[in-house]
Design a protein around this motif. Structure first.
Motif, PDB file in Angstrom:
ATOM      1  N   HIS A 203       4.058 -20.333 -31.162  1.00 22.48           N
ATOM      2  CA  HIS A 203       3.206 -19.663 -32.145  1.00 22.48           C
ATOM      3  C   HIS A 203       1.764 -20.156 -32.029  1.00 22.48           C
ATOM      4  O   HIS A 203       0.817 -19.355 -32.168  1.00 22.48           O
ATOM      5  CB  HIS A 203       3.744 -19.905 -33.561  1.00 22.48           C
ATOM      6  CG  HIS A 203       4.853 -18.980 -33.945  1.00 22.48           C
ATOM      7  ND1 HIS A 203       4.642 -17.750 -34.544  1.00 22.48           N
ATOM      8  CD2 HIS A 203       6.200 -19.100 -33.798  1.00 22.48           C
ATOM      9  CE1 HIS A 203       5.809 -17.157 -34.755  1.00 22.48           C
ATOM     10  NE2 HIS A 203       6.775 -17.958 -34.320  1.00 22.48           N
ATOM     11  N   GLY A 207      -1.505 -17.900 -31.070  1.00 19.15           N
ATOM     12  CA  GLY A 207      -2.739 -17.903 -31.849  1.00 19.15           C
ATOM     13  C   GLY A 207      -3.968 -18.085 -30.972  1.00 19.15           C
ATOM     14  O   GLY A 207      -5.017 -17.467 -31.219  1.00 19.15           O
ATOM     15  N   ARG A 210      -4.756 -14.789 -29.365  1.00 21.36           N
ATOM     16  CA  ARG A 210      -5.426 -13.869 -30.299  1.00 21.36           C
ATOM     17  C   ARG A 210      -6.887 -14.277 -30.502  1.00 21.36           C
ATOM     18  O   ARG A 210      -7.753 -13.410 -30.684  1.00 21.36           O
ATOM     19  CB  ARG A 210      -4.670 -13.850 -31.625  1.00 21.36           C
ATOM     20  CG  ARG A 210      -3.272 -13.226 -31.516  1.00 21.36           C
ATOM     21  CD  ARG A 210      -2.640 -13.024 -32.885  1.00 21.36           C
ATOM     22  NE  ARG A 210      -1.343 -12.360 -32.759  1.00 21.36           N
ATOM     23  CZ  ARG A 210      -0.187 -12.990 -32.790  1.00 21.36           C
ATOM     24  NH1 ARG A 210      -0.151 -14.329 -32.963  1.00 21.36           N
ATOM     25  NH2 ARG A 210       0.948 -12.318 -32.662  1.00 21.36           N
TER      26      ARG A 210
END
Length: 219
Positions: A203, A207, A210
């Motif tokens: 995760h 991130g 992104r």
């Protein structure tokens, strides 16, 4: 999360691809010439020295002692001449050229839902990013004569089979992948994945993808 197939912008640019393909073809041609040249030279040498003359029939030589038999019947020249073996040195260049051409023309990567596929010169590997162990890495690329650029990558390993794929995060010209592709990779990594325990690092990596997508100019 989208289920459409997304082709990732990896590999060489069109101009670089054409140049590398030309180099591969030339390497293959030179290697093939090196393989064939000794064969041609050996045949020419046999004709000059008389060894290329037609072999007499058994009825013509059956009364001759073994020491006087022509080489082709005596067995001394039954195998390839030593000169022919020199051509084998060209085989590595043929194989290297073919491998370069295949790698240039076939290299591609795409995302189909959560499944990432990377195609190389000789095969294709596929890993489900939603269940794989995914981490960041780098691959060194030579630029010019002395320069080396380290390209960030995603390395995904299937936890059950150990199959692994490496996806560069920079495309032709060493620019980051388009934001849409970076977000698609991030969504595939986190799809249905818990955000705690052993999956927390995935995760965090998503991130970072992104963040790269939201800052395409790198500023």
């Amino acid at each position: 999360m989208t289920n459409e197939r997304i082709r990732l912008s990896v590999g060489l640019a069109s101009g670089q691809r054409a140049g590398a393909a030309v180099v591969g073809v030339l390497c293959t041609a030179l290697g093939a010439a090196f393989v064939l040249l000794p064969l041609v030279a050996d045949g020419l040498l046999r004709r000059i020295t008389g060894f290329g003359d037609p072999v007499p029939s058994y009825d013509d030589v059956r009364d001759l002692p073994p020491d006087l038999l022509p080489p082709d019947l005596h067995g001394a020249a039954a195998g390839p001449a030593p000169l022919r073996y020199a051509g084998l040195c060209g085989l590595p260049f043929v194989l290297l050229g073919l491998l370069l051409v295949l790698r240039v023309l076939r290299t591609a990567a795409w995302l189909d839902g959560t499944r990432a596929s990377v195609r190389g010169a000789l095969g294709t590997r596929t890993v489900d990013l939603a269940t794989a162990e995914v981490r960041g890495g780098t691959v060194a690329h030579r630029v010019g004569d002395d320069g080396v650029v380290r390209v960030p990558t995603l390395i995904a390993r299937d936890r059950e089979t150990g199959r692994r794929v490496t996806i560069p995060l920079q495309g032709p010209g060493l620019g980051d992948l388009p934001p849409y592709e970076l977000r698609a990779l991030a969504d595939a990594i986190t799809a249905g994945r818990p955000d705690q325990g052993r999956d927390a690092d995935e995760h965090a990596l998503a991130g970072r993808l992104r963040t790269m997508a939201g800052n395409p100019l790198g500023r």
